[in-house]
Design a protein around this motif. Structure first.
Motif, short mmCIF file in Angstrom:
data_model
loop_
_atom_site.label_atom_id
_atom_site.label_comp_id
_atom_site.label_asym_id
_atom_site.label_seq_id
_atom_site.Cartn_x
_atom_site.Cartn_y
_atom_site.Cartn_z
N ASP A 197 0.84 -1.20 0.00
CA ASP A 197 0.00 0.00 0.00
C ASP A 197 0.87 1.25 0.00
OD1 ASP A 197 -2.40 -1.30 -0.06
OD2 ASP A 197 -2.90 -0.98 2.05
N VAL A 236 1.76 5.02 1.03
CA VAL A 236 1.52 6.02 2.07
C VAL A 236 2.44 7.20 1.84
CG1 VAL A 236 0.74 4.37 3.82
CG2 VAL A 236 3.19 4.91 3.66
N LEU A 285 -0.31 14.01 -2.73
CA LEU A 285 -1.57 13.28 -2.88
C LEU A 285 -2.11 13.41 -4.31
CD1 LEU A 285 -3.27 14.17 0.52
CD2 LEU A 285 -2.52 11.91 -0.22
N THR A 341 -2.85 6.77 -2.90
CA THR A 341 -2.33 6.81 -1.52
C THR A 341 -3.40 6.35 -0.53
OG1 THR A 341 -0.80 8.61 -2.02
CG2 THR A 341 -1.40 8.31 0.29
N LYS A 342 -3.01 5.46 0.39
CA LYS A 342 -3.94 4.93 1.39
C LYS A 342 -3.82 5.63 2.74
CE LYS A 342 -5.90 1.36 -0.77
NZ LYS A 342 -5.65 -0.02 -0.30
N GLY A 343 -2.73 6.38 2.97
CA GLY A 343 -2.57 7.03 4.27
C GLY A 343 -1.53 8.13 4.24
N THR A 377 -6.12 15.94 3.47
CA THR A 377 -6.25 14.49 3.37
C THR A 377 -7.71 14.06 3.38
OG1 THR A 377 -4.16 14.33 4.60
CG2 THR A 377 -5.43 12.31 4.38
N THR A 414 -9.58 13.21 0.22
CA THR A 414 -9.13 12.05 -0.54
C THR A 414 -9.60 10.76 0.14
OG1 THR A 414 -7.03 11.68 0.63
CG2 THR A 414 -7.05 13.40 -1.06
N ALA A 433 -7.48 8.70 1.37
CA ALA A 433 -6.40 8.32 2.30
C ALA A 433 -6.79 8.59 3.75
CB ALA A 433 -5.12 9.08 1.95
N GLN A 460 -11.54 1.01 6.15
CA GLN A 460 -10.33 0.58 5.45
C GLN A 460 -9.74 -0.68 6.08
OE1 GLN A 460 -7.71 3.47 3.61
NE2 GLN A 460 -5.91 2.53 4.60
#
Length: 368
Positions: free
Chosen positions: A57, A59, A102, A108-110, A133, A136, A138, A189
């Motif tokens: 993933d 980040v 981003l 992006t997950k985080g 953030t 999004t 994330a 998530q």
């Protein structure tokens, strides 16, 4: 008065534990879940990785000091694909850089960062990064181990999905517990997260917490102490705890400048700790030792490459202006003893002015 310890699988504990979790939730100021891990803060940081991500993933990590580097180490350990935004020690990563990252990395997950980078005395713009953030998919994951209780943190309003705290900072008890708030977005998530976890399984922790128990053997004595600390924070008000830290930080910065010292993070100063450069030609270790040997006081040296270059004065928890009056007076004496030109009382006077102005402002507010 409650005993110093109780068995964790008894009704006494089952009655206590939900109360502590509710008080933690109130103090955090969130409608989300707040859970406890028996660990240092790093344990909860690890939990915020393993419970919400899968290997590979992507980040975005804001790295502005030793604790930003810890996020990088955790991402590497769990084989995440990290986009690392670096800032020099004493600086922070700008929200615009996070937004650009981003935009360039929509998968992006985080986003992982420190509210307060204690190693350098710098503070990120949590609100701005959170709101960026939030737009999004994330998760916004914040190491607020020294941020909670020292700076405003609107967890739900700013979109902070995971916020980590630690018992030994503004919560004023010994190290050994960490706290982690989890939003609905984060729980969603977690359903697809495949990283391995056992001890730090937050779903299991939540399931047991709903029954009034912990998943594993808790540190009962710490939880009893935490219950009392939370009562104190609630009586005082989290906003007042934050205000105290911010005033102490403001006064410390004023004193340092009056004494001709240079702040290490002047553009984004933290209110949890103030980092001050040692005078030219002087090792900050000598200042740290001077506090300990002459006065029995404890301040921190720099970490890593900053060791010997800066010293750090904390503003967490029970610290108050009488402590700061003494500490700045001690600093003046230590600097003088090392041959640094010091006008005695100049730094203390700066602290007194900040205190007097704050008291006067409160009196005016009360009259209005």
């Amino acid at each position: 008065m409650m005993a110093s310890d109780i068995h964790h699988r008894t009704q006494d504990f089952i009655k206590l534990y939900p109360t502590v979790l509710r008080d933690l939730k109130e103090v955090f100021g969130t409608q989300g879940d707040v859970l406890i891990t028996v660990s240092s803060g790093t344990g909860a940081l690890e939990a915020s990785i393993t419970n919400f991500f899968s290997e590979g993933d992507k980040v975005v990590i804001c790295c502005a000091g030793k604790f930003g580097e810890r996020w990088v180490e955790l991402a590497k350990a769990f084989r995440l694909n990290a986009v690392v935004l670096m800032a020099e020690y004493g600086s922070v990563v700008a929200p615009a850089a996070v937004e650009a990252a981003l935009n360039e990395n929509p998968d992006t997950k985080g986003v992982l960062f420190q509210a307060s980078e204690t190693s350098t005395g710098a503070a990120h713009d949590v609100k701005a990064i959170g709101e960026i953030t939030k737009k999004t998919g994330a998760l916004c994951i914040v190491d607020a181990i020294t941020g909670l209780g020292t700076m405003p943190l609107d967890i739900d309003g700013w979109g902070l999905d995971i916020v980590v705290g630690g018992s030994q900072k503004a919560f004023m008890i010994p190290p050994g517990l960490a706290f982690i708030s989890v939003s609905a977005k984060a729980w969603a998530q977690s359903a697809s997260a495949k990283l391995p976890r056992l001890y730090f399984d937050l779903k299991k922790e939540k399931k047991m917490a709903d029954k009034g128990e912990s998943a594993w053997t808790p540190n009962v004595s710490h939880i009893l102490a935490l219950a009392e600390a939370l009562k104190y924070i609630k009586e005082l008000g989290m906003d007042k705890l934050v205000e105290n830290a911010q005033l102490l930080a403001k006064a410390t910065r004023a004193a340092a400048l009056e004494l001709g010292l240079e702040l290490f993070a002047p553009d984004a100063p933290s209110s949890s700790v103030t980092a001050i450069k040692a005078p030219k030609g002087m090792d900050s270790s000598d200042i740290v030792k001077g506090f300990r040997n002459q006065f029995g006081s404890v301040i921190a040296n720099g970490q890593g490459t900053m060791k010997g270059q800066i010293f750090r004065i904390a503003h967490l928890g029970y610290f108050d202006f009488p402590d700061l009056f003494a500490m700045v007076a001690e600093l003046e004496i230590i600097l003088h003893s090392k041959g640094i030109p010091v006008e005695f009382g100049k730094g203390v006077a700066a602290v007194q002015r900040v205190y007097a102005e704050a008291v006067s402002a409160k009196e005016v507010a009360a009259v209005k």
